[in-house]
Scaffold this active site. Structure first.
Site: not given
Ligand code: UDP
Ligand code: MN
Length: 414
Positions: A160, A325
Site C-alpha cells: 500500500r 474513527d
Molecule cells: N492497520 C494497522 N495495523 C494493522 C492493520 C491495519 O495500522 O495491523 C491500518 C491500515 O494500515 C489501514 C487501516 O488500519 O490504514 C485499516 O486497515 P485495513 O484497510 O486493512 O482494514 P479495514 O478497517 O479497512 O477493513
Molecule cells: Mn481498508
C-alpha cells in the site's frame, strides 16, 4: 491706531493660515485613509504568499505540469450551503453545488501563523482575541496549510505504501506523514524522514488503531498547520481537490469534515458502572468513517485538546470500546457538540467504487479499494491492465494526472 490695526490683521491672517493648513492636513489624512480602504477592498489582506497558487514539493516536471493542470477550477460537488443543508440527526448533510464561502457568520480572518499548544498565544487564540474582524475575503487555503496523516503498518509498507509514494504522495511530499509501527530505513529515506514510528502495537485491533490515531492528532497539535486530514493507507487522495475543499471552510471555526459509512447515527450505550447516574446511558452521534478520510480544523483540534491530548484519546477509546474513527466522532459530536459536516466527495471501500463516474473523478477527494470475497471493489477506470494494476490506483492516478512519468504515453488527459 494704524499700528494696532496692522497687528490685528497680522494676527487674523496668521489664524487664517493655521486654519487653512489644518484643513489641508485633514484632507490629506482623509485621502490616505480612503486609499487604504479602497486598496484593502480590492486586494484583501495579504496572507504572506502569492494568493491561490498550490505549492508542490520539488518536482519532477511532470508533477509540476500536473499541478498546473489541476489548478484550474473544477466543479465542486459538496460545498457548504446553508440554504440547502438537510439535517439528519445533528449532522449536516450537504449535497448541493454552491458558490457560498464556507465561512460562518461573523468569522474573522485567521492570525498569520497559528499558535500551537505550546505558544502562549494559544490561549488568546482560543478566546478569539487574535482574530481579525472585517476581512473582506476569507483567506486562501494552500497545500502547505495542511497536514495529511496516513495510518499504516509494517506489513503494508511494500504494498500500500509503495503505491502511495509513487502516486498522490508526489503531489504533497512535504505535507504527508506516515504513522506506522516499526522503523523502516528504506521508506524513511524515500519519504525524507516522513515515517513516524508510533510505537503502537501492530495489528488491526481497537487499541492499536486508537493509539495511532492519537499520535496523528498529537502530531498535528505540535505542528503549526491549519488543517489536519487523516487517511488510511488504502486511500487514494486527490490532493488539489482536497485543498479546494478546505478553502471553502475557515480553520478558525470548528469543522469536522468527512463521510459516515452508516445511514443513521450510531447509538451506543455507555456502560458507566462507576457512576450511578449514568448506567447504560444511550448516546447517539455521527462519525466520519476513517477509511474514507476526514479533516479537522485547527480550531476544533484545539477545542479537543483538554479531552483528547496526552494519551487521552486512547483512554476515551478504551472507555467506549469502539474503534478510532468512532472515538473521534464521540469526542467531537457527543462531547464537544460539533456536528459532522458530510462531504460526499470522501469515499471508503465500504461503498461500491465502480459507481463513481470517471467524469467526476476530478471532483472526488478520496477513493479506496478492497478485496471483497473473490472480487475487487475498485474504481472502474481505463488504463493499465488488470494484472498490472488490480487495485486501479495507478490507472486512476494516470487518469487524473497523465503527465506523470509512471503513466503510459497512450493515456490522454480527459
Ligand atoms: N492497520 C494497522 N495495523 C494493522 C492493520 C491495519 O495500522 O495491523 C491500518 C491500515 O494500515 C489501514 C487501516 O488500519 O490504514 C485499516 O486497515 P485495513 O484497510 O486493512 O482494514 P479495514 O478497517 O479497512 O477493513
Ligand atoms: Mn481498508
Amino acid at each position: 491706531m494704524r499700528c494696532l490695526k496692522k497687528k490685528m490683521s497680522q494676527v487674523f491672517s496668521l489664524t487664517q493660515r493655521y486654519k487653512r493648513t489644518l484643513q489641508v492636513m485633514a484632507a490629506g489624512v482623509f485621502l490616505i485613509y480612503m486609499t487604504l480602504v479602497l486598496y484593502q477592498n480590492v486586494y484583501g489582506y495579504s496572507s504572506g504568499s502569492n494568493g491561490q497558487e498550490l505549492q508542490y514539493g520539488p518536482a519532477d516536471p511532470a508533477v509540476a505540469a500536473a499541478a498546473a493542470a489541476v489548478a484550474e477550477p473544477q466543479n465542486v460537488i459538496a460545498k457548504r450551503d446553508n440554504s440547502v443543508n438537510s439535517v439528519i440527526g445533528n449532522s449536516h448533510v450537504i449535497n448541493s453545488v454552491s458558490s457560498s464561502s464556507g465561512q460562518r457568520a461573523g468569522v474573522g480572518g485567521p492570525p498569520a501563523s497559528y499558535p500551537t499548544r505550546f505558544d502562549k498565544s494559544y490561549y488568546d487564540y482560543q478566546n478569539g482575541q487574535l482574530s481579525v474582524t472585517g476581512t473582506p475575503k476569507p483567506p486562501t487555503t494552500e497545500l502547505d496549510d495542511l497536514l495529511i496523516s496516513v495510518k499504516t503498518t509494517k506489513g503494508y509498507h511494500d504494498t500500500r505504501l509503495e503505491m502511495i509514494t509513487k502516486t498522490w504522495y508526489q503531489l504533497a511530499k512535504e505535507q504527508t506523514w506516515f504513522f506506522t509501527d516499526t522503523n523502516d530505513q528504506h521508506y524513511q529515506k524515500l519519504t525524507n524522514g516522513h515515517m513516524v514510528n508510533t510505537n503502537c502495537s501492530q495489528g488491526h485491533f481497537r487499541k492499536a488503531l486508537c493509539c495511532k490515531m492519537g499520535k496523528e492528532y498529537e502530531f498535528f497539535l505540535d505542528s503549526a498547520k491549519r488543517w489536519w486530514c487523516h487517511f488510511d493507507d488504502d486511500n487514494y487522495v486527490n490532493v488539489p481537490r482536497l485543498v479546494r475543499l478546505l478553502d471553502e471552510y475557515s480553520p478558525t471555526q470548528d469543522w469536522y469534515l468527512g463521510k459516515p459509512s452508516i445511514s443513521s447515527p450510531l447509538e451506543i450505550f455507555l456502560d458507566n458502572t462507576k457512576s450511578s447516574t449514568e448506567v447504560n446511558k444511550k448516546v447517539t452521534f455521527w462519525f466520519a468513517t476513517g477509511g474514507a478520510g476526514f479533516c479537522i480544523s485547527r480550531a476544533l483540534a484545539l477545542k479537543m485538546l483538554p479531552i483528547a491530548s496526552s494519551g487521552k484519546f486512547m483512554a476515551i477509546g478504551d472507555k467506549i470500546r469502539f474503534p478510532d474513527d468512532v472515538t473521534m466522532g464521540f469526542i467531537i459530536e457527543h462531547i464537544l457538540n460539533v456536528p459532522l459536516t458530510v462531504v460526499d466527495a470522501f469515499h471508503s471501500h465500504l461503498e461500491p467504487m465502480e459507481f463513481i463516474r470517471p467524469e467526476t473523478f476530478h471532483d472526488q477527494v478520496s477513493f479506496s479499494y478492497a478485496r471483497m470475497k473473490n472480487e475487487w471493489n475498485v474504481v472502474k477506470v481505463d488504463g493499465f491492465d488488470l494484472k498490472t494494476d488490480p487495485k486501479r490506483i495507478y490507472s486512476l492516478h494516470c487518469y487524473l494526472y497523465p503527465f506523470f512519468s509512471i503513466c503510459p504515453k497512450t493515456i490522454k488527459r480527459r
